[in-house]
Scaffold this active site. Structure first.
Site, short mmCIF file in Angstrom:
data_model
loop_
_atom_site.label_atom_id
_atom_site.label_comp_id
_atom_site.label_asym_id
_atom_site.label_seq_id
_atom_site.Cartn_x
_atom_site.Cartn_y
_atom_site.Cartn_z
N GLY A 113 -9.78 -4.70 -1.78
CA GLY A 113 -8.34 -4.57 -2.00
C GLY A 113 -7.56 -5.87 -2.08
N GLU A 172 -5.54 -9.81 3.84
CA GLU A 172 -5.68 -8.36 3.73
C GLU A 172 -4.68 -7.82 2.70
OE1 GLU A 172 -7.12 -5.71 3.90
OE2 GLU A 172 -6.86 -4.58 5.75
N ASP A 173 -5.01 -6.70 2.09
CA ASP A 173 -4.08 -6.12 1.10
C ASP A 173 -2.90 -5.44 1.77
OD1 ASP A 173 -5.65 -4.03 2.07
OD2 ASP A 173 -6.19 -3.22 0.12
N ASP A 191 -1.92 -0.69 7.38
CA ASP A 191 -1.42 0.67 7.51
C ASP A 191 -1.43 1.02 9.01
OD1 ASP A 191 -0.73 3.31 7.21
OD2 ASP A 191 -2.39 3.86 5.91
N PHE A 222 2.08 5.89 -0.56
CA PHE A 222 0.80 5.42 -1.08
C PHE A 222 0.99 4.59 -2.34
CE2 PHE A 222 -3.54 5.39 -2.55
CZ PHE A 222 -4.19 5.13 -1.36
N VAL A 223 0.54 3.35 -2.28
CA VAL A 223 0.75 2.43 -3.41
C VAL A 223 -0.59 1.95 -3.98
CG1 VAL A 223 3.01 1.66 -2.60
CG2 VAL A 223 0.97 0.44 -1.84
N ASP A 270 -6.24 0.40 -4.35
CA ASP A 270 -6.88 1.49 -5.09
C ASP A 270 -6.55 2.86 -4.52
OD1 ASP A 270 -8.47 1.12 -2.66
OD2 ASP A 270 -9.83 2.57 -3.56
P1 IMP Z 1 -5.60 0.54 8.20
O1 IMP Z 1 -6.92 0.27 8.81
O2 IMP Z 1 -5.07 1.91 8.49
O3 IMP Z 1 -4.56 -0.54 8.49
O4 IMP Z 1 -5.82 0.62 6.64
C1 IMP Z 1 -6.01 -0.48 5.88
C2 IMP Z 1 -6.76 -0.11 4.63
O5 IMP Z 1 -6.42 1.20 4.14
C3 IMP Z 1 -6.34 -1.08 3.55
O6 IMP Z 1 -7.17 -2.20 3.54
C4 IMP Z 1 -6.47 -0.23 2.30
O7 IMP Z 1 -7.80 -0.29 1.79
C5 IMP Z 1 -6.21 1.18 2.75
N1 IMP Z 1 -4.80 1.59 2.46
C6 IMP Z 1 -3.83 1.87 3.34
N2 IMP Z 1 -2.69 2.20 2.73
C7 IMP Z 1 -2.94 2.11 1.39
C8 IMP Z 1 -2.14 2.32 0.21
O8 IMP Z 1 -0.94 2.64 0.24
N3 IMP Z 1 -2.78 2.13 -0.97
C9 IMP Z 1 -4.09 1.77 -1.07
N4 IMP Z 1 -4.85 1.55 0.00
C10 IMP Z 1 -4.29 1.72 1.22
MG MG Z 2 -8.96 0.81 -0.20
#
Ligand code: IMP
Ligand code: MG
Length: 183
Positions: free
Chosen positions: A48, A103-104, A107, A156-157, A163
């Site tokens: 990402g 990081e992208d 969340d 969701f983006v 992706d």
């Molecule tokens: P976390 O572990 O919940 O912080 O999630 C992080 C990962 O979830 C990111 O590195 C993304 O791969 C994926 N993710 C979370 N939100 C989005 C979104 O809106 N679009 C695409 N991928 C997302």
């Molecule tokens: Mg992803």
């Protein structure tokens, strides 16, 4: 006025190619100042962060070492992370080094928490986090990034590396995916 992209399932464009570019240049200048004497290991979280990472690295105008790590997260849906698993480790030894994780999107913050703990055990000199997007309503404030591109609401983006089921990564902008695409 909101710009849509029907052809690519995009409800509206959140950050244009130009807006992203401007923000990445600003972040790069900030990071150049911070890391000018330390040749940090700059870590890309695949896949990402890939576009953000390569654009950002080109804007850091001092020596760095580039490295890549890959994790997968399992959860109830494509949006939420569950268990995090390491798929590809770093090539560099980071002991005693400054490390910047790129990081992208943050969340729930679970992915970063896992990675930070994994890398901290290797005794780096410092670990900081740069994220492109921060879903600030979705995680505890203490998990936040040291450097961030933009705050985003809980939606969701996709695009610019982000992706849905491995699609849409190569869109040049960041857009809100039509809910019917993942519901
Ligand atoms: P976390 O572990 O919940 O912080 O999630 C992080 C990962 O979830 C990111 O590195 C993304 O791969 C994926 N993710 C979370 N939100 C989005 C979104 O809106 N679009 C695409 N991928 C997302
Ligand atoms: Mg992803």
């Amino acid at each position: 006025m909101k710009i849509t992209d029907e052809k690519n399932d995009i409800e509206y464009i959140l950050f244009s190619e130009e807006e992203i570019k401007v923000r990445v240049i600003e972040l790069g200048a900030q990071l150049t100042e911070i890391y000018k004497n330390s040749a940090p290991v700059v870590v890309c979280i695949l896949k990402g962060a890939s576009f953000f990472y390569t654009d950002l690295c080109r804007q850091i105008k001092c020596p760095i070492h580039m490295d890549f790590i890959s994790v997968s997260s399992y959860g109830k849906s494509a949006q939420t992370s569950g268990v995090v698993r390491l798929l590809k480790d770093l090539d560099n030894n980071i002991t005693g080094r400054d490390v910047l994780i790129v990081e992208d999107v943050i969340d729930s913050g679970l992915t970063l928490k896992y990675l930070k703990e994994l890398l901290e055990a290797r005794k780096p000199k410092s670990i900081k986090i740069a994220c492109l997007l921060d879903k600030y309503q979705c995680h505890a404030p203490e998990i936040g990034a040291d450097f961030k591109g933009f705050d985003v609401e809980d939606q969701f983006v996709v695009g610019y590396g982000l992706d849905y089921a491995d699609n849409y990564r190569n869109l040049p902008y960041i857009g809100v995916l039509k809910p019917e695409c993942y519901e």
